[in-house]
Write a protein that holds these residues in place. Structure first.
Motif, mmCIF file in Angstrom:
data_model
loop_
_atom_site.group_PDB
_atom_site.id
_atom_site.type_symbol
_atom_site.label_atom_id
_atom_site.label_comp_id
_atom_site.label_asym_id
_atom_site.label_seq_id
_atom_site.Cartn_x
_atom_site.Cartn_y
_atom_site.Cartn_z
ATOM 1 N N PHE C 54 0.866 -1.183 0.000
ATOM 2 C CA PHE C 54 0.000 0.000 0.000
ATOM 3 C C PHE C 54 0.899 1.227 0.000
ATOM 4 O O PHE C 54 2.031 1.183 0.457
ATOM 5 C CB PHE C 54 -0.932 -0.008 1.219
ATOM 6 N N ASP C 55 0.368 2.329 -0.531
ATOM 7 C CA ASP C 55 1.131 3.575 -0.557
ATOM 8 C C ASP C 55 0.973 4.294 0.777
ATOM 9 O O ASP C 55 -0.120 4.326 1.348
ATOM 10 C CB ASP C 55 0.607 4.494 -1.677
ATOM 11 N N MET C 65 -0.244 10.513 0.164
ATOM 12 C CA MET C 65 0.143 9.258 -0.475
ATOM 13 C C MET C 65 -0.776 8.104 -0.050
ATOM 14 O O MET C 65 -1.115 7.261 -0.864
ATOM 15 C CB MET C 65 1.594 8.947 -0.118
ATOM 16 N N PRO C 101 -8.364 -0.707 -2.908
ATOM 17 C CA PRO C 101 -7.638 0.472 -3.413
ATOM 18 C C PRO C 101 -8.613 1.598 -3.766
ATOM 19 O O PRO C 101 -9.816 1.401 -3.748
ATOM 20 C CB PRO C 101 -6.947 -0.052 -4.671
ATOM 21 N N PHE C 102 -8.067 2.765 -4.090
ATOM 22 C CA PHE C 102 -8.874 3.854 -4.656
ATOM 23 C C PHE C 102 -9.183 3.426 -6.089
ATOM 24 O O PHE C 102 -8.282 3.279 -6.904
ATOM 25 C CB PHE C 102 -8.078 5.168 -4.688
ATOM 26 N N ARG C 103 -10.451 3.232 -6.392
ATOM 27 C CA ARG C 103 -10.770 2.700 -7.720
ATOM 28 C C ARG C 103 -11.218 3.771 -8.697
ATOM 29 O O ARG C 103 -12.119 4.553 -8.406
ATOM 30 C CB ARG C 103 -11.871 1.648 -7.608
ATOM 31 N N ALA C 104 -10.578 3.816 -9.848
ATOM 32 C CA ALA C 104 -10.983 4.686 -10.949
ATOM 33 C C ALA C 104 -10.194 4.240 -12.173
ATOM 34 O O ALA C 104 -9.056 3.781 -12.032
ATOM 35 C CB ALA C 104 -10.666 6.141 -10.651
ATOM 36 N N ARG C 105 -10.815 4.387 -13.338
ATOM 37 C CA ARG C 105 -10.087 4.011 -14.544
ATOM 38 C C ARG C 105 -8.831 4.876 -14.691
ATOM 39 O O ARG C 105 -7.794 4.426 -15.152
ATOM 40 C CB ARG C 105 -10.968 4.172 -15.777
ATOM 41 N N VAL C 110 -1.292 -0.393 -9.425
ATOM 42 C CA VAL C 110 0.105 -0.763 -9.629
ATOM 43 C C VAL C 110 0.352 -2.131 -9.015
ATOM 44 O O VAL C 110 0.882 -3.034 -9.635
ATOM 45 C CB VAL C 110 1.036 0.290 -8.985
ATOM 46 N N LYS C 111 -0.032 -2.262 -7.773
ATOM 47 C CA LYS C 111 0.041 -3.542 -7.079
ATOM 48 C C LYS C 111 -0.840 -3.475 -5.834
ATOM 49 O O LYS C 111 -0.812 -2.450 -5.124
ATOM 50 C CB LYS C 111 1.491 -3.847 -6.672
ATOM 51 N N MET C 114 -1.935 -0.196 -4.187
ATOM 52 C CA MET C 114 -1.236 0.973 -4.726
ATOM 53 C C MET C 114 -1.804 1.332 -6.088
ATOM 54 O O MET C 114 -1.969 0.465 -6.934
ATOM 55 C CB MET C 114 0.257 0.663 -4.942
ATOM 56 N N THR C 115 -2.049 2.623 -6.297
ATOM 57 C CA THR C 115 -2.544 3.051 -7.605
ATOM 58 C C THR C 115 -1.626 4.115 -8.191
ATOM 59 O O THR C 115 -0.825 4.710 -7.480
ATOM 60 C CB THR C 115 -3.962 3.627 -7.504
ATOM 61 N N ASP C 116 -1.788 4.333 -9.476
ATOM 62 C CA ASP C 116 -0.989 5.339 -10.168
ATOM 63 C C ASP C 116 -1.860 6.589 -10.361
ATOM 64 O O ASP C 116 -2.806 6.586 -11.144
ATOM 65 C CB ASP C 116 -0.559 4.774 -11.531
ATOM 66 N N ARG C 117 -1.525 7.643 -9.622
ATOM 67 C CA ARG C 117 -2.339 8.861 -9.680
ATOM 68 C C ARG C 117 -1.661 9.961 -10.504
ATOM 69 O O ARG C 117 -1.899 11.138 -10.281
ATOM 70 C CB ARG C 117 -2.627 9.339 -8.253
ATOM 71 N N SER C 118 -0.824 9.558 -11.455
ATOM 72 C CA SER C 118 -0.111 10.545 -12.283
ATOM 73 C C SER C 118 -1.066 11.481 -13.015
ATOM 74 O O SER C 118 -0.679 12.589 -13.394
ATOM 75 C CB SER C 118 0.729 9.851 -13.348
#
Lengths: 660, 257, 250
Positions: C54-55, C65, C101-105, C110-111, C114-118
């Motif tokens: 987790f982040d 984060m 996780p925080f879910r959104a397209r 990431v794993k 963990m999500t990619d919020r770029s």
């Protein structure tokens, strides 16, 4: 064993107040058309790294920027609460550049470089202008002008603030500037990427080796110079107010490649943190020092009463006024609760060592707002500290409007770091170090609201002016990642990862980190002694041995592997701790964040007899230790070699620091 | 990034507006205002039924003849445009919104969303179905019995008054009407407050008032629209001089349309 | 405390992923939620398993984060706090806790958690700044700003970019995030010259990233750890309408 041969601090000549102006007038420049030929690596995106990357890109250089977090906006500068100092004298209370300079030198216990500190005070005023123009929402007065507050270690109001989130607002300002440059193409941002080694070619820093924390890929990056803005090493203590990911790896890798580590024993213990509650704890939470403006710190006069409070038989309200010891007000009547951080922290430790601590663990003192609430009303206190009170309540479950807060010191900031000269360049050519990662401006102790000032000074104003001085001396793009040095460094990094993964022992990385932290906190924390430090050195080698035989890292080097990331960092913390302890052993005096039990004022000292200072206060030894210790790496397990940079004070008189 | 050359083209700007989420939301809000305005006017007209046959039928006659009969078609055109745009846009939005979260939470929970806001698309689609039924029922009058009703006072014109009362004799029609109007009001309870937010009028000062306005409009319309079928059902509103004998068979057959 | 965790596990971005069950026994009440996960992870590692990723970073509610959806609510049901500020005393003995996780397209996983919020960074890069070249700024007190405006700007600027607003919104809309930044900068005189460009740029980037649309349910406001009001969305809508109109006709 010591030498001072190779340390040239490159301080410009002339009057102190004119050095920076003269320097800027005479420093080398790079033609705008040539700037884009230079590639600059910036590691870290906090106040120093973020502002440097953005500004250098604005100037036209190509910047490659790296951070381990998922976004440059998350760097730990964001957690700074209280404010940022600047010698604007908007309050007309007698502030000036000289006063900010003097307060910082004195606050640093006369262990910092005059020229650097004066420059810091000079550019402080530009920082505020820059940040306001970027849209940083600083607190304002009703007339629309900027508001200030006072902070520990100063008798003027020169601290600019944005509620309790000043660091956040300043960092977001720098981050937005950085994103703007990323969109323009001047900065290539590498997120979730950690620097694992520095590459030095023919004595010049020419690149870094990184691991992409998302894919696991290890890769090489070449450039014309390298800027490290990777923060401090407070997490060597495991429990600190630093973020979980803060680490010393980049700085320590540079140290292993030849950069000197300066004054690593200077660590700042912040007086107003929430006390530790159990061994599961992963980090400590700081509450802004601004709380000391209105809160009064006390413990019961008798250890007996304190014991009853710890056991829950009495509460703070049951202790009569005359049975309370407002120890900071008693010992330092003119500064009172606003005494500098090191002094406030050590006093809390003393009170708790005497058995007068009030938290369950015995390690905690009261920070009481009842007087302020009575005087100013709850609403005023809520307006000033509402978010901090709320945070305290969330963590502890206690309501500070009703019962006094409990606080205890915690590791917060590290004044030591890589040695740099006036140009912010380390002894390795081309390797520049900014912000908390360098040692340069705070001496043995940092004053509140000065870290943000230094980070932004370095990034926005100092490095853009000093970097061309170095760049003008090198051809751009001479080294590529094809160079043998890169190939070797990349292989070494991969081998180390392999080695860590192959140990396959029994203990999780955190258990080693916790063990290391406890040891360092006990032996090299708020007070240190020769015996304790020597014992710590022995224990350190045991921890290192056990770590390399028994750590367990599940998974592989492919993809995300947080245990692997932590393991690399903890391994470096263990090695770094050794340098730190050697430094603490070498410095046989007490100054700022370094308190050696053997060196304190006793009742027989003249200054105590005259009432100038108190028994038990830190005792500096200026004739022997007025130097910067710069340690050179000598190989694994070897004692590092000490270089000394003698500190010369031409403009201030070294005095016993007294806040009475 | 936007540059000036893109800004020069009006067509491009309109396309950008349609493509943007806020642009579509603004379309929904503006068409929403038109539809709510229509509903309020429609309700006010309906309530003339309590005034008796003559005012009601006068009103209906006026609607069909102002601007030489063109008025109603102009009105219908605007209304149809708003209605179609409202529906097409919201369906686009719903599709985009579904796509924005591909994997749903295993454990679903909400902290603030109102019940009405969660069923907007369903209440909306039910209302669409109802509107179609309603048009066939009272406007197109597919039921020949209803279509043939003549005003006893002026046989040259249609007896709207009688038709309304006759139309609500079937309990199934009334039930459907109640369900649809209730869902419509649920739709408006969220929709009215929502359009203020979308148009940018919601602020700390107006927030509470806007919330109440949404509820108030929903309640007024609910009471206004449902008062007629309920009073007819309970026999409190009767057509004393019906032009033709009412046949429950004919309205039931209408339901099949 | 003894608890049962239902945790989303997903080895990598392309893995399908599933909910797994873990016991969390002997957890101290004073521990934070993340410290509870640390304890569970240390046990997983010692048993030879792969820890739950987790982040997290600052663990004091400011870096943005940490990003867990706990029992269906991003961060937690209590208002004004981040995941790292959730303490175990809020749970009861024997509770089953769902951790997702925080879910959104627009926030690909990431794993595990963990999500990619770029996408948020790209939105800021599309206009979420005031262009000011370092060193060119006028004296800070040369532009007075009323205390109320400064306070309003601050309220919006408090955003930590965690993405809970997106995760809570049934449409995964980023309007609160974009609205907060647009309001922060638009409210200040310094931000005025780039206002239209900022609003159009950020909104278009937001749409391009695949976030959904705001349907005014205010779930975002309910979970925002900095309690940013959905009023910022209203103002963004207004500013967008004005900017789009000016873009079309001027």
């Amino acid at each position: 064993m010591a030498s001072n041969g190779s340390l040239d601090s490159a301080i410009p000549g002339g009057e102190l107040s004119e050095k920076w102006t003269n320097y800027k007038s005479k420093a080398n420049l790079i033609n705008p058309a040539n700037k884009r030929k230079y590639k600059i690596i910036v590691v870290g995106t906090g106040l120093a790294g973020g502002s440097a990357a953005a500004t250098l890109s604005e100037l036209g250089y190509q910047v490659d920027c790296f951070c381990y977090q998922d976004s440059p906006r998350r760097a730990h500068s964001i957690a700074a609460q209280g404010g940022i100092n600047a010698a604007k004298n908007y309050q007309n209370d007698g502030d000036s550049v000289y006063r900010l300079f003097y307060d910082t030198i004195k606050g640093g216990d006369f262990r910092s470089r005059e020229a650097n500190v004066h420059r810091l005070a000079e550019v402080s005023v530009n920082i505020i202008d820059q940040c306001v123009a970027q849209g940083v929402p600083f607190a304002r007065e009703y007339g629309g002008l900027l508001d200030n507050r006072s902070f520990g270690g100063a008798q003027v109001s020169r601290t600019f603030y944005a509620r309790g989130q000043t660091g956040q607002q300043l960092l977001i300002g720098a981050y937005q500037a950085l994103e703007k440059e990323i969109a323009k193409g001047g900065v290539t941002m590498h997120k979730r990427t950690e620097m694992l080694d520095l590459v030095v070619v023919d004595g010049h820093a020419k690149g870094i080796i990184t691991r992409n924390l998302q894919t696991g890929e290890v890769s090489s990056h070449a450039a014309d110079c390298v800027l490290l803005a990777t923060g401090g090493y407070g997490n060597v203590f495991f429990l600190s107010t630093n973020a979980m990911g803060c680490n010393v790896m980049a700085a320590f890798r540079a140290h292993k490649r030849g950069a000197y580590m300066a004054n690593p024993c200077y660590t700042q213990i912040h007086p107003t943190c929430i006390p530790v509650s159990g061994d599961y704890q992963s980090k400590l939470t700081l509450m802004s020092e601004s709380l000391r403006n209105d809160g009064r710190i006390w413990v019961p006069k008798s250890a007996e009463t304190a014991k009853k409070i710890r056991e829950g038989q009495l509460t703070a309200a049951d202790v009569a006024e005359e049975d309370r010891d407002y120890y900071l007000e008693r010992k330092y009547p003119s500064f009172g609760n606003l005494a500098p951080r090191d002094i406030a922290s050590r006093s809390a430790k003393e009170a708790c060592d005497e058995g007068r601590g009030v938290a369950k663990t015995g390690l905690g003192v009261f920070l009481d707002f009842s007087d302020a609430i009575e005087r100013l009303g709850e609403d005023t206190i809520r307006a000033r500290y509402g978010n901090l009170f709320q945070m305290y309540e969330k963590i502890t479950g206690d309501n500070p409007y009703k019962t006094p807060m409990m606080i205890y010191p915690a590791v917060h900031y590290t004044m030591g770091g890589l040695w740099v000269d006036y140009n912010l360049m380390s002894n390795v050519n081309g390797l520049h170090v900014l912000g908390e990662a360098n040692f340069s401006d705070h001496g043995a102790n940092r004053l509140g609201a000065s870290a943000l000032m230094q980070g932004l000074a370095d990034g926005y104003f100092v490095i853009p002016a000093t970097l061309p001085n170095y760049l003008a001396s090198v051809e751009p793009g001479t080294v590529t990642t094809e160079a043998q040095e890169f190939v070797e460094a990349e292989k070494a990094v991969k081998d180390r990862i392999e080695k860590l993964l192959s140990i396959n022992g029994k203990r999780a990385v955190d258990s080693f980190h916790r063990e290391l932290g406890l040891l360092i906190w006990d032996k090299c924390g708020m007070s240190r002694s020769k015996d304790g430090l020597e014992e710590a050195l022995e224990r350190l080698s045991e921890i290192r041995k056990e770590f390399w035989e028994n750590v367990r890292i599940p998974g592989s080097g492919e993809g995300v592997n947080m245990e692997l990331e932590k393991a690399g960092r903890v391994a470096d913390f263990i090695d770094f701790a050794e340098v730190m302890i050697h430094d603490a052993l070498d410095r046989e005096e007490s100054c700022g964040g370094h308190f050696r039990e053997e060196y304190q004022f006793t009742k027989n000292d003249e200054d105590v007899k005259s009432g100038y200072t108190n028994e038990g206060e830190a005792k500096r030894r200026d004739d022997e230790y007025c130097y910067v210790s710069a340690w050179e790496y000598k190989g694994p397990g070897e004692k590092p070699f000490l270089h000394k940079e003698e500190l010369e004070f031409e403009n201030v008189e070294l005095a016993v620091r007294s806040y009475k | 990034m936007i540059n000036k050359s893109q800004m020069n083209s009006l067509g491009q700007s309109l396309l950008n507006f349609w493509r943007s989420s806020i642009g579509k939301k603004l379309i929904v809000a503006v068409t929403g205002i038109i539809l709510v305005g229509f509903l309020l006017a429609h309700m006010a007209g309906n309530l003339l039924v309590f005034q008796g046959r003559e005012p009601m039928n006068d009103y209906a006659y006026f609607l069909h003849h102002f601007l030489h009969g063109a008025g109603i078609w102009l009105f219908r055109l605007v209304l149809l445009g708003a209605f179609v745009l409202h529906i097409v846009t919201t369906i686009c939005l719903v599709r985009e919104n579904r796509a924005a979260r591909e994997e749903r939470y295993a454990c679903e929970a909400t902290v603030k969303a109102s019940g009405s806001s969660k069923i907007m698309i369903w209440s909306g689609l039910t209302v669409l179905g109802f509107v179609i039924f309603h048009i066939f029922h009272f406007t197109v009058r597919v039921d020949p019995d209803l279509a043939a009703m003549k005003d006893p006072l002026d046989p040259s014109r249609h007896d709207v008054y009688g038709m309304v009362i006759a139309g609500f004799q079937n309990p199934l029609v009334v039930l459907f009407y109640i369900i649809a109007v209730t869902l419509l009001c649920s739709h408006l309870r969220h929709g009215v407050a929502s359009l203020f937010q979308t148009l940018g009028f919601r602020s700390e000062k107006t927030r509470v008032a806007i919330g109440y306005l949404g509820i108030a409009i929903a309640i007024i319309l609910w009471l206004g629209f449902l008062s007629i079928p309920s009073l007819v059902t309970f026999g409190l509103l009767e057509d004393k001089g019906a032009a033709i004998e009412h046949s429950s068979h004919s309205t039931a057959s209408l339901l099949k349309c | 405390m003894n608890l049962t965790l239902k945790v989303w596990r997903q080895a990598h971005a392309n893995d399908t992923g599933s909910i797994e069950t873990y016991p969390a026994n002997d957890i101290p009440e004073e521990a934070s939620f993340l410290e509870m996960l640390d304890i569970v992870n240390e046990r997983i590692i010692e048993d030879g398993g792969d820890p739950i990723h987790f982040d997290h970073d600052c663990r004091e509610g400011i870096c943005g984060m940490c990003s867990l959806t706990i029992n269906g609510v991003p961060h937690t049901k209590d208002s004004g706090i981040t995941t790292c500020q959730v303490h175990m005393r809020k749970f009861r003995e024997g509770d089953t806790i769902w951790v997702e996780p925080f879910r959104a397209r627009a926030f690909p996983i990431v794993k595990d958690l963990m999500t990619d919020r770029s996408a948020f960074d790209r939105i800021i890069a599309a206009g979420g700044y005031i262009s000011v070249r370092t060193g060119s700024a006028p004296d800070a007190n040369s532009i007075p700003i009323s205390k109320d405006d400064a306070n309003d700007a601050f309220d919006a600027a408090a955003c930590i970019g965690c993405g809970a607003c997106v995760a809570a919104c049934k449409n995964a809309s980023a309007m609160l995030f974009v609205g907060a930044k647009a309001n922060h900068l638009n409210k200040l005189p310094q931000g005025e010259p780039e206002k239209d460009k900022r609003v159009l740029g950020m909104v278009r980037q937001m749409d391009a990233e695949g976030f959904g649309n705001c349907t005014n349910q205010y779930e975002c406001e309910g979970v925002c750890p900095k309690e940013i009001s959905a009023d910022v969305i209203a103002k963004l809508n207004r500013d967008y309408a004005a900017a789009a109109t000016r873009e079309a006709v001027e």
